[in-house]
Design a protein around this motif. Structure first.
Motif, PDB file in Angstrom:
ATOM      1  N   THR A 185       0.814  -1.211   0.000  1.00 39.10           N
ATOM      2  CA  THR A 185       0.000   0.000   0.000  1.00 39.10           C
ATOM      3  C   THR A 185       0.851   1.266   0.000  1.00 39.10           C
ATOM      4  O   THR A 185       0.615   2.202  -0.750  1.00 39.10           O
ATOM      5  CB  THR A 185      -0.926   0.014   1.229  1.00 39.10           C
ATOM      6  N   THR A 186       1.900   1.272   0.842  1.00 35.77           N
ATOM      7  CA  THR A 186       2.720   2.484   0.928  1.00 35.77           C
ATOM      8  C   THR A 186       4.179   2.247   0.565  1.00 35.77           C
ATOM      9  O   THR A 186       4.900   3.179   0.280  1.00 35.77           O
ATOM     10  CB  THR A 186       2.669   3.068   2.350  1.00 35.77           C
ATOM     11  N   THR A 187       4.615   0.994   0.623  1.00 34.23           N
ATOM     12  CA  THR A 187       6.004   0.688   0.284  1.00 34.23           C
ATOM     13  C   THR A 187       6.040  -0.458  -0.717  1.00 34.23           C
ATOM     14  O   THR A 187       5.074  -1.186  -0.877  1.00 34.23           O
ATOM     15  CB  THR A 187       6.800   0.275   1.534  1.00 34.23           C
ATOM     16  N   GLU A 188       7.178  -0.603  -1.368  1.00 38.05           N
ATOM     17  CA  GLU A 188       7.331  -1.674  -2.335  1.00 38.05           C
ATOM     18  C   GLU A 188       8.417  -2.626  -1.870  1.00 38.05           C
ATOM     19  O   GLU A 188       9.538  -2.217  -1.614  1.00 38.05           O
ATOM     20  CB  GLU A 188       7.699  -1.112  -3.710  1.00 38.05           C
TER      21      GLU A 188
ATOM     22  N   ILE B  83      -3.395   1.772 -21.372  1.00 31.92           N
ATOM     23  CA  ILE B  83      -3.751   3.092 -20.849  1.00 31.92           C
ATOM     24  C   ILE B  83      -2.853   4.139 -21.498  1.00 31.92           C
ATOM     25  O   ILE B  83      -1.653   4.219 -21.216  1.00 31.92           O
ATOM     26  CB  ILE B  83      -3.595   3.133 -19.319  1.00 31.92           C
ATOM     27  N   SER B  84      -3.442   4.943 -22.362  1.00 29.09           N
ATOM     28  CA  SER B  84      -2.672   5.956 -23.094  1.00 29.09           C
ATOM     29  C   SER B  84      -2.499   7.239 -22.312  1.00 29.09           C
ATOM     30  O   SER B  84      -1.532   7.980 -22.513  1.00 29.09           O
ATOM     31  CB  SER B  84      -3.358   6.264 -24.435  1.00 29.09           C
ATOM     32  N   SER B  85      -3.452   7.535 -21.436  1.00 30.38           N
ATOM     33  CA  SER B  85      -3.382   8.761 -20.643  1.00 30.38           C
ATOM     34  C   SER B  85      -3.999   8.517 -19.276  1.00 30.38           C
ATOM     35  O   SER B  85      -4.831   7.621 -19.097  1.00 30.38           O
ATOM     36  CB  SER B  85      -4.133   9.902 -21.343  1.00 30.38           C
ATOM     37  N   ALA B  86      -3.594   9.313 -18.303  1.00 25.30           N
ATOM     38  CA  ALA B  86      -4.079   9.137 -16.943  1.00 25.30           C
ATOM     39  C   ALA B  86      -5.595   9.291 -16.851  1.00 25.30           C
ATOM     40  O   ALA B  86      -6.250   8.656 -16.022  1.00 25.30           O
ATOM     41  CB  ALA B  86      -3.390  10.133 -16.017  1.00 25.30           C
TER      42      ALA B  86
ATOM     43  N   SER C  33       3.525   5.188 -21.212  1.00 30.26           N
ATOM     44  CA  SER C  33       4.791   5.834 -20.873  1.00 30.26           C
ATOM     45  C   SER C  33       5.020   5.730 -19.372  1.00 30.26           C
ATOM     46  O   SER C  33       4.105   5.389 -18.602  1.00 30.26           O
ATOM     47  CB  SER C  33       4.779   7.307 -21.290  1.00 30.26           C
ATOM     48  N   SER C  34       6.226   6.050 -18.957  1.00 27.58           N
ATOM     49  CA  SER C  34       6.546   6.003 -17.536  1.00 27.58           C
ATOM     50  C   SER C  34       5.771   7.070 -16.748  1.00 27.58           C
ATOM     51  O   SER C  34       5.408   6.859 -15.593  1.00 27.58           O
ATOM     52  CB  SER C  34       8.055   6.197 -17.326  1.00 27.58           C
ATOM     53  N   SER C  35       5.486   8.204 -17.400  1.00 28.88           N
ATOM     54  CA  SER C  35       4.738   9.259 -16.700  1.00 28.88           C
ATOM     55  C   SER C  35       3.290   8.837 -16.462  1.00 28.88           C
ATOM     56  O   SER C  35       2.730   9.087 -15.386  1.00 28.88           O
ATOM     57  CB  SER C  35       4.791  10.568 -17.498  1.00 28.88           C
ATOM     58  N   VAL C  36       2.675   8.193 -17.465  1.00 26.29           N
ATOM     59  CA  VAL C  36       1.320   7.674 -17.282  1.00 26.29           C
ATOM     60  C   VAL C  36       1.328   6.583 -16.226  1.00 26.29           C
ATOM     61  O   VAL C  36       0.443   6.515 -15.357  1.00 26.29           O
ATOM     62  CB  VAL C  36       0.756   7.136 -18.616  1.00 26.29           C
ATOM     63  N   TYR C  37       2.349   5.744 -16.280  1.00 31.76           N
ATOM     64  CA  TYR C  37       2.463   4.664 -15.285  1.00 31.76           C
ATOM     65  C   TYR C  37       2.550   5.240 -13.866  1.00 31.76           C
ATOM     66  O   TYR C  37       1.866   4.768 -12.953  1.00 31.76           O
ATOM     67  CB  TYR C  37       3.687   3.809 -15.576  1.00 31.76           C
ATOM     68  N   ASP C  38       3.382   6.262 -13.684  1.00 29.83           N
ATOM     69  CA  ASP C  38       3.538   6.861 -12.360  1.00 29.83           C
ATOM     70  C   ASP C  38       2.222   7.442 -11.854  1.00 29.83           C
ATOM     71  O   ASP C  38       1.905   7.367 -10.657  1.00 29.83           O
ATOM     72  CB  ASP C  38       4.604   7.955 -12.400  1.00 29.83           C
ATOM     73  N   SER C  39       1.438   7.990 -12.781  1.00 35.33           N
ATOM     74  CA  SER C  39       0.140   8.550 -12.397  1.00 35.33           C
ATOM     75  C   SER C  39      -0.816   7.440 -11.953  1.00 35.33           C
ATOM     76  O   SER C  39      -1.510   7.585 -10.932  1.00 35.33           O
ATOM     77  CB  SER C  39      -0.457   9.331 -13.568  1.00 35.33           C
TER      78      SER C  39
ATOM     79  N   LYS D  93       0.030   4.472 -10.858  1.00 37.85           N
ATOM     80  CA  LYS D  93       0.572   3.926  -9.614  1.00 37.85           C
ATOM     81  C   LYS D  93       0.171   4.791  -8.424  1.00 37.85           C
ATOM     82  O   LYS D  93      -0.224   4.277  -7.358  1.00 37.85           O
ATOM     83  CB  LYS D  93       2.094   3.844  -9.714  1.00 37.85           C
ATOM     84  N   SER D  94       0.244   6.094  -8.588  1.00 38.57           N
ATOM     85  CA  SER D  94      -0.099   7.009  -7.502  1.00 38.57           C
ATOM     86  C   SER D  94      -1.585   6.951  -7.160  1.00 38.57           C
ATOM     87  O   SER D  94      -1.972   7.015  -5.986  1.00 38.57           O
ATOM     88  CB  SER D  94       0.289   8.435  -7.895  1.00 38.57           C
ATOM     89  N   SER D  95      -2.417   6.819  -8.184  1.00 36.69           N
ATOM     90  CA  SER D  95      -3.869   6.870  -7.970  1.00 36.69           C
ATOM     91  C   SER D  95      -4.480   5.517  -7.626  1.00 36.69           C
ATOM     92  O   SER D  95      -5.534   5.452  -6.982  1.00 36.69           O
ATOM     93  CB  SER D  95      -4.557   7.427  -9.220  1.00 36.69           C
ATOM     94  N   TYR D  96      -3.823   4.443  -8.079  1.00 33.60           N
ATOM     95  CA  TYR D  96      -4.451   3.117  -7.926  1.00 33.60           C
ATOM     96  C   TYR D  96      -3.457   2.098  -7.386  1.00 33.60           C
ATOM     97  O   TYR D  96      -3.134   1.096  -8.013  1.00 33.60           O
ATOM     98  CB  TYR D  96      -5.037   2.653  -9.260  1.00 33.60           C
TER      99      TYR D  96
END
Length: 539
Positions: free
Chosen positions: A57-60, A457-460, A490-496, A498-501
């Motif tokens: 949830t908070t750490t990997e 997923i092409s965009s957040a 992309s890595s930026s979409v992935y990071d988004s 990851k942060s949201s879900y």
């Protein structure tokens, strides 16, 4: 017979250890190259391969994934009424009915250099209309003139390993629909006599040979494979591969040669006088009869699997079925007997990455696909996969990385099914130049599983809707464990995403609105892949 277990010992030479394709875990297979003057060490093998991460949830927390990483001529009367010819061959007309001893390709000309136009299933009746000067038979195939290697046609009906029809292995269909298959195959009978024909067709190497950069490479491979057919422990090959090329040849070519000839354990090479002069062979068996039995079992099992393909399936569906069958029926094992062979993955169901790749290569080649080997480094260890042409489009399949044993059950990682070259470079530490043959480029995302299944997923902004749809599809399966796979552009979409879900927010924002019967217990990620796998467990 002890000669099949002897390694060549040279008291006047030093040993060059060329590290070979490891099982992508702690397993290390080796090829031995003996040279007269130097000890050279290739890229070192590591003890782990293909790292995945379980996202909390908070750490990997990182965990290491343990596994991801015959010839008989028919005696027919030849009635010559005319002779056709081209600049390369002539054909004497004849009329005969013959039978396919094994599943075999039909080509537009009388050699493996010509395009494939179709195929016959094992036991199929073949109308022979001529004999080419190359030794191949001219046949009448679906209203067209085709050619089949004489090594695979016999004058009398042959026993088959499964009930098949010609249509069941017809690979000319252009249907593009998509289905998911869970394959279970039961091998029936095996042939009592093994016949060996053209080694390239036996081992599925026709396509690779067509991409060879120089004829001398083909010549030396022919010599090696002829020796292996005859169970020779020392094969003399001087004058073709220079001393400077020998290490690469031992590393890039020798390990991949014996696909159907699964009775070979390992190949080594020696250099002398500026050339690679000998190839030494260690066998998995003590007698030729034992080796023939291995080949017979491999052929019968593969033919049984291939018999499940139908003419209504697209190339993509056929490749997907064969990959799924291999993953569902094989598990990673770095210690099993013959684990670096197609026999290990297809018959025994235990293999390392070399065995996985050879198994899929063999199934695809015998099903009529153009296929080549690719080699590189996975996370940190040498690694092998295949590249196949589907409806004219080349794509990569890494069967070892499709099999993730850290998942609870019935999971296939489609991240590495039909991937582009760029994606393989992005996710693998290295992709080697095969040097001796040209490897076709794979640039199209036409068969990307995530795109085809609306999990891309092409965009957040579209992440929520795609996750909900993918989750709905997954839970509809009703299994104890189901999986939601999504790939980000992309890595930026992935990071988004990851942060949201993360796991908790996915449970509350996505899963709670789809099903109360499941809980997301883990999120699996793989470095540099931009893929997230939500593991759902039934309550």
């Amino acid at each position: 017979m002890n000669k099949f277990k002897r390694l060549l010992s040279l008291v006047t030479a030093m040993v060059l250890t060329v590290t070979m394709l490891s099982g992508c875990a702690s397993e290390v297979a080796e090829e031995v190259l003996t040279t007269g003057d130097a000890l050279v060490t290739d890229v070192p093998e590591e003890t782990t391969e293909a790292t995945t991460t379980t996202e909390a949830t908070t750490t990997e927390a990182t965990t290491t994934e343990a596994t991801t990483e015959a010839t008989t001529e028919a005696t027919t009367a030849v009635v010559t009424t005319a002779s056709t010819s081209s600049s390369d061959y002539t054909v004497d007309e004849m009329s005969a009915t013959m039978y396919a001893t094994y599943s075999v390709n039909v080509r537009s000309g009388p050699s493996v250099d010509y395009d494939r136009i179709g195929g016959y299933a094992q036991g199929a009746e073949v109308t022979v209309t001529g004999r080419a000067s190359t030794g191949w038979y001219q046949v009448s195939y679906k209203g067209e003139t085709g050619y089949v290697s004489a090594s695979y046609l016999f004058s009398e009906p042959v026993a088959t390993t499964a009930t098949t029809t010609e249509d069941s292995v017809d690979l000319d269909d252009d249907s593009s629909s998509s289905t998911t298959t869970t394959a279970t195959t039961t091998t029936t009978t095996t042939t009592s006599k093994v016949s060996y024909g053209d080694w390239a067709e036996d081992n599925g190497w026709e396509t690779i040979l067509s991409y060879m950069k120089e004829d001398r490479f083909v010549t030396v491979i022919d010599l090696i494979m002829e020796g292996i057919q005859n169970y020779e422990s020392v094969i003399y090959v001087s004058g073709y591969i220079t001393e400077d090329e020998a290490s690469d040849f031992a590393n890039l070519i020798l390990p991949m040669l014996t696909v159907e000839y699964c009775y070979v354990e390992s190949l080594g090479a020696t250099t002398n006088g500026g050339y690679m002069n000998k190839v030494t062979v260690t066998y998995n068996v003590d007698t030729e009869s034992q080796g023939n039995n291995m080949v017979s079992k491999l052929r019968s099992t593969a033919n049984s699997v291939i018999s499940n393909l139908s003419s209504s399936m697209s190339d993509y569906e056929k490749a997907k079925y064969l990959t799924e069958w291999l993953v569902y029926n094989c598990s990673y094992d770095g210690d099993a007997t013959a684990n670096n062979t197609a026999y290990g993955s297809i018959v025994n169901g235990k293999a390392n990455c070399q065995g996985y790749a050879k198994g899929l290569f063999y199934l695809l080649a015998k099903a009529g696909f153009d296929v080549v080997f690719c080699e590189g480094v996975g996370d940190s260890a040498k690694h092998l996969w295949v590249k196949v042409k589907l409806d004219g489009t080349w794509t990569n399949i890494d069967p070892t990385w499709c099999d993730d044993s850290t998942m609870p059950s019935n999971y296939i990682d489609y991240t590495f099914f039909c991937a582009t070259d760029d994606y393989m470079k992005q996710t693998h530490a290295d992709v080697y130049n095969m040097k001796f043959y040209s490897v076709p480029s794979a640039t199209s995302t036409k068969y990307d599983w995530f795109i085809l299944n609306d999990c891309y997923i092409s965009s957040a902004s579209e992440a929520e809707s795609i996750l909900k749809a993918a989750t709905k599809t997954a839970v509809s399966e009703g299994s104890s464990y189901v999986y939601v796979l999504v790939k980000c552009s992309s890595s930026s979409v992935y990071d988004s995403v990851k942060s949201s879900y993360g796991k908790s927010s996915y449970n509350s924002k996505i899963l709670a609105n789809v099903s109360s019967k499941y809980t997301c217990t883990a999120v699996k990620i793989r470095s540099n892949s931009n893929v997230r796998v939500y593991v759902l467990e039934k309550n």
